[in-house]
Write a protein that holds these residues in place. Structure first.
Motif, mmCIF file in Angstrom:
data_model
loop_
_atom_site.group_PDB
_atom_site.id
_atom_site.type_symbol
_atom_site.label_atom_id
_atom_site.label_comp_id
_atom_site.label_asym_id
_atom_site.label_seq_id
_atom_site.Cartn_x
_atom_site.Cartn_y
_atom_site.Cartn_z
ATOM 1 N N LEU A 109 0.854 -1.186 0.000
ATOM 2 C CA LEU A 109 0.000 0.000 0.000
ATOM 3 C C LEU A 109 0.889 1.234 0.000
ATOM 4 N N GLU A 110 0.688 2.080 -0.990
ATOM 5 C CA GLU A 110 1.353 3.383 -1.045
ATOM 6 C C GLU A 110 0.332 4.440 -0.636
ATOM 7 N N VAL A 111 0.666 5.220 0.367
ATOM 8 C CA VAL A 111 -0.211 6.289 0.831
ATOM 9 C C VAL A 111 0.277 7.597 0.224
ATOM 10 N N GLY A 112 -0.477 8.101 -0.749
ATOM 11 C CA GLY A 112 -0.097 9.330 -1.440
ATOM 12 C C GLY A 112 0.427 9.038 -2.831
ATOM 13 N N THR A 113 -0.478 8.908 -3.799
ATOM 14 C CA THR A 113 -0.080 8.588 -5.172
ATOM 15 C C THR A 113 0.685 9.730 -5.810
ATOM 16 N N GLY A 114 0.280 10.971 -5.517
ATOM 17 C CA GLY A 114 0.943 12.116 -6.129
ATOM 18 C C GLY A 114 0.865 12.054 -7.636
ATOM 19 N N THR A 115 1.991 12.225 -8.287
ATOM 20 C CA THR A 115 2.017 12.195 -9.749
ATOM 21 C C THR A 115 1.901 10.781 -10.298
ATOM 22 N N GLY A 116 2.211 9.769 -9.471
ATOM 23 C CA GLY A 116 2.172 8.384 -9.929
ATOM 24 C C GLY A 116 3.527 7.817 -10.304
ATOM 25 N N TYR A 117 4.571 8.658 -10.323
ATOM 26 C CA TYR A 117 5.903 8.168 -10.710
ATOM 27 C C TYR A 117 6.416 7.123 -9.723
ATOM 28 N N SER A 118 6.271 7.403 -8.440
ATOM 29 C CA SER A 118 6.698 6.442 -7.427
ATOM 30 C C SER A 118 5.931 5.132 -7.564
ATOM 31 N N THR A 119 4.636 5.228 -7.832
ATOM 32 C CA THR A 119 3.801 4.043 -8.018
ATOM 33 C C THR A 119 4.310 3.213 -9.187
ATOM 34 N N ALA A 120 4.655 3.887 -10.274
ATOM 35 C CA ALA A 120 5.152 3.186 -11.457
ATOM 36 C C ALA A 120 6.458 2.460 -11.161
ATOM 37 N N LEU A 121 7.344 3.086 -10.402
ATOM 38 C CA LEU A 121 8.603 2.426 -10.048
ATOM 39 C C LEU A 121 8.340 1.144 -9.262
ATOM 40 N N ALA A 122 7.399 1.202 -8.314
ATOM 41 C CA ALA A 122 7.075 0.009 -7.534
ATOM 42 C C ALA A 122 6.472 -1.075 -8.417
ATOM 43 N N CYS A 123 5.580 -0.690 -9.314
ATOM 44 C CA CYS A 123 4.986 -1.660 -10.235
ATOM 45 C C CYS A 123 6.058 -2.308 -11.112
ATOM 46 N N GLU A 124 6.956 -1.481 -11.620
ATOM 47 C CA GLU A 124 8.020 -1.997 -12.483
ATOM 48 C C GLU A 124 8.928 -2.942 -11.702
ATOM 49 N N ARG A 125 9.229 -2.588 -10.465
ATOM 50 C CA ARG A 125 10.108 -3.436 -9.642
ATOM 51 C C ARG A 125 9.460 -4.784 -9.332
ATOM 52 N N LEU A 126 8.184 -4.794 -9.000
ATOM 53 C CA LEU A 126 7.517 -6.037 -8.628
ATOM 54 C C LEU A 126 7.089 -6.852 -9.839
ATOM 55 N N GLY A 127 6.945 -6.183 -10.993
ATOM 56 C CA GLY A 127 6.463 -6.893 -12.163
ATOM 57 C C GLY A 127 5.133 -7.537 -11.864
ATOM 58 N N GLY A 128 4.976 -8.783 -12.200
ATOM 59 C CA GLY A 128 3.734 -9.487 -11.892
ATOM 60 C C GLY A 128 3.822 -10.258 -10.591
ATOM 61 N N GLN A 129 4.880 -9.996 -9.801
ATOM 62 C CA GLN A 129 5.127 -10.786 -8.595
ATOM 63 C C GLN A 129 4.674 -10.076 -7.324
ATOM 64 N N GLY A 130 3.615 -9.313 -7.403
ATOM 65 C CA GLY A 130 3.098 -8.607 -6.246
ATOM 66 C C GLY A 130 2.006 -7.656 -6.676
ATOM 67 N N ASP A 131 1.309 -7.103 -5.711
ATOM 68 C CA ASP A 131 0.216 -6.181 -6.012
ATOM 69 C C ASP A 131 0.476 -4.843 -5.340
ATOM 70 N N VAL A 132 0.244 -3.776 -6.086
ATOM 71 C CA VAL A 132 0.430 -2.420 -5.577
ATOM 72 C C VAL A 132 -0.928 -1.735 -5.525
ATOM 73 N N THR A 133 -1.266 -1.214 -4.356
ATOM 74 C CA THR A 133 -2.432 -0.355 -4.178
ATOM 75 C C THR A 133 -1.918 1.024 -3.815
ATOM 76 N N SER A 134 -2.436 2.035 -4.469
ATOM 77 C CA SER A 134 -2.013 3.403 -4.172
ATOM 78 C C SER A 134 -3.252 4.266 -4.001
ATOM 79 N N ILE A 135 -3.278 5.041 -2.920
ATOM 80 C CA ILE A 135 -4.440 5.878 -2.640
ATOM 81 C C ILE A 135 -4.022 7.335 -2.539
ATOM 82 N N GLU A 136 -4.932 8.212 -2.900
ATOM 83 C CA GLU A 136 -4.655 9.654 -2.961
ATOM 84 C C GLU A 136 -5.910 10.404 -2.526
ATOM 85 N N ILE A 137 -5.739 11.403 -1.683
ATOM 86 C CA ILE A 137 -6.893 12.143 -1.168
ATOM 87 C C ILE A 137 -7.425 13.161 -2.165
ATOM 88 N N ASP A 138 -6.581 13.566 -3.119
ATOM 89 C CA ASP A 138 -6.951 14.599 -4.086
ATOM 90 C C ASP A 138 -7.437 13.937 -5.373
#
Length: 433
Positions: A151-180
């Motif tokens: 779980l990523e708290v604070g998606t922001g622009t999404g760049y950090s989320t993309a890095l996590a997705c790229e790192r995990l590939g299909g070997q994990g799940d990423v959830t990212s939430i944003e208040i805005d």
């Protein structure tokens, strides 16, 4: 969860030159490689999987524009910020995007129209694209690995989320939430357009995200005064929470907490503070309340008996890594205090203000202090700094944080007089007697 960014998009004009989206992508490729080389030289990319992520994720797709500070001020003395976008100055925009720096993308919670950007003056930054080295450092400190639910708290622009997705590939799940919602809409377009498929939601990060729980890792891209209880409840036993702690004095430290459960199933967490300096924008509901007029607070201490201050007021703003942590310790000593500055002919007068108790301390340029109210704020700060100085100013890694039974504490591993309680956490269960 990974994919190759698409190659379609509008053309971008630079003077008389026009660059297509394909040309921008081509120009960005060597810049990404150069950024990866730069980060590798600092030791951040020892893991080939993270280097691949940096070399693959196109940061420019997540930052259509940013605000650059100018040397100008408007008629009210406010700093003027100019927008930089692909359309206004492609080369400057691309160069900045692939520099290891934080880019301000929003002020005062208002989403810019990057298609028709305008110059602005003043305001409080409320969203940014964090410098890539810090994003990587956070993910790596959280010990992200294959097969984890994150779980990523604070998606922001999404760049950090993309890095996590790229790192995990299909070997994990990423959830990212944003208040805005506007932030998330833009991030979602960039993520899904780039072939990434995290679970995204508009949600208040202080409550975590129950639909996707439990998690192996919770990583916050915002800072908090206390660790929200839902984060503990939504983390598997043995899982970890990486949180940046901050407060109303703008002191910061990171805590890496491992979650366990007591005999009754109630989650507890404990772990070290991590070395180094870091700062994140506060979760919006953890922002400081407005203190009011500094002159009004000064009036509270005007008739108090002055005494010499053992520590110079300037120590609150000491611009060193050691001073940065000293500010955090001062914040732990007086967790509900904020700083107001009053400029006088003799120099800046500092007011420590506690809106929760009505306590105040005034520090004058001649190093005198006057205090009023039920709490002696500067006494508490000085006692903490005295103990820290006597111990040789140990760094954050010599402190540990514990969350249990609704209480959150930070203590030095050896020094009993460096022990602190964090502010009460509204999301925590009420502790027993």
């Amino acid at each position: 969860m990974t994919g190759t960014p698409g190659q379609t998009g509008p053309e971008t004009a630079v003077g008389t030159e026009t660059m297509s989206a394909q040309a921008i992508d081509a120009a960005a490729e060597p810049l990404r490689a150069a950024l990866a080389d730069q980060l590798a030289r600092t030791g951040l990319l020892a893991d080939p999987a993270w280097r691949h992520a940096v070399e693959t994720v196109s940061r420019h797709r997540f930052v259509p524009g940013f605000y650059a500070q100018t040397d100008h001020r408007d008629e009210h003395g406010l700093v003027v910020w100019e927008p930089v976008t692909a359309a206004t100055d492609t080369r400057r925009w691309l160069k900045a995007v692939y520099t290891d720096t934080t880019l301000i993308t929003q002020f005062d919670g208002g989403e810019p129209d990057w298609g028709h950007p305008v110059t602005r003056a003043g305001g409080a930054p409320t969203s940014s694209s964090t410098l890539p080295s810090l994003v990587l450092r956070m993910w790596m400190d959280a010990d992200l690995d294959d097969g984890q639910d994150v779980l990523e708290v604070g998606t922001g622009t999404g760049y950090s989320t993309a890095l996590a997705c790229e790192r995990l590939g299909g070997q994990g799940d990423v959830t990212s939430i944003e208040i805005d919602p506007h932030r998330l809409e833009q991030a979602a377009a960039a993520l899904y357009g780039g072939g990434y498929s995290p679970d995204l939601a508009v949600a208040d990060g202080l409550y975590g995200y129950w639909p996707s729980a439990p998690f192996d890792r919770i990583v916050a891209a915002c800072s908090v005064r206390t660790v929200p209880h839902p984060w503990l409840a939504q983390t598997r036993s043995g899982g970890k929470i990486l949180a940046t702690l901050s407060g109303w004095l703008y002191g910061y430290a990171r805590a890496l907490l491992t979650v366990t459960r007591d005999s009754g199933g109630e989650p507890t967490a404990e772990g070290p503070l991590l070395p180094g300096t870091i700062s994140f924008m506060a979760a919006r509901t953890h922002n400081r309340p407005e203190p009011g007029n500094p002159a009004h607070w000064a009036a509270l201490t005007r008739d108090a008996s002055p005494r010499p201050a053992r520590h110079a007021p300037s120590r609150v703003d000491e611009a060193t890594e050691e001073g940065f942590f000293g500010r955090f310790l001062a914040q732990l000593a007086v967790p509900d205090v904020q700083l107001a500055t009053e400029n006088t002919v003799d120099g800046p007068v500092l007011h420590l203000v506690d809106v929760t108790t009505g306590s105040a301390a005034t520090l004058t340029p001649d190093h005198m202090v006057r205090q009023a109210g039920p709490a002696r704020l500067w006494d508490a700060v000085e006692a903490t700094w005295d103990a820290w100085d006597r111990a040789g100013r140990p760094g954050p890694q010599t402190f540990r944080m514990r969350v249990a039974q609704g209480r959150q504490t930070i203590i030095h591993t050896e020094l009993k007089d460096l022990a602190f309680s964090l502010p009460s956490n509204p999301g925590s269960p009420v502790p027993g007697p």
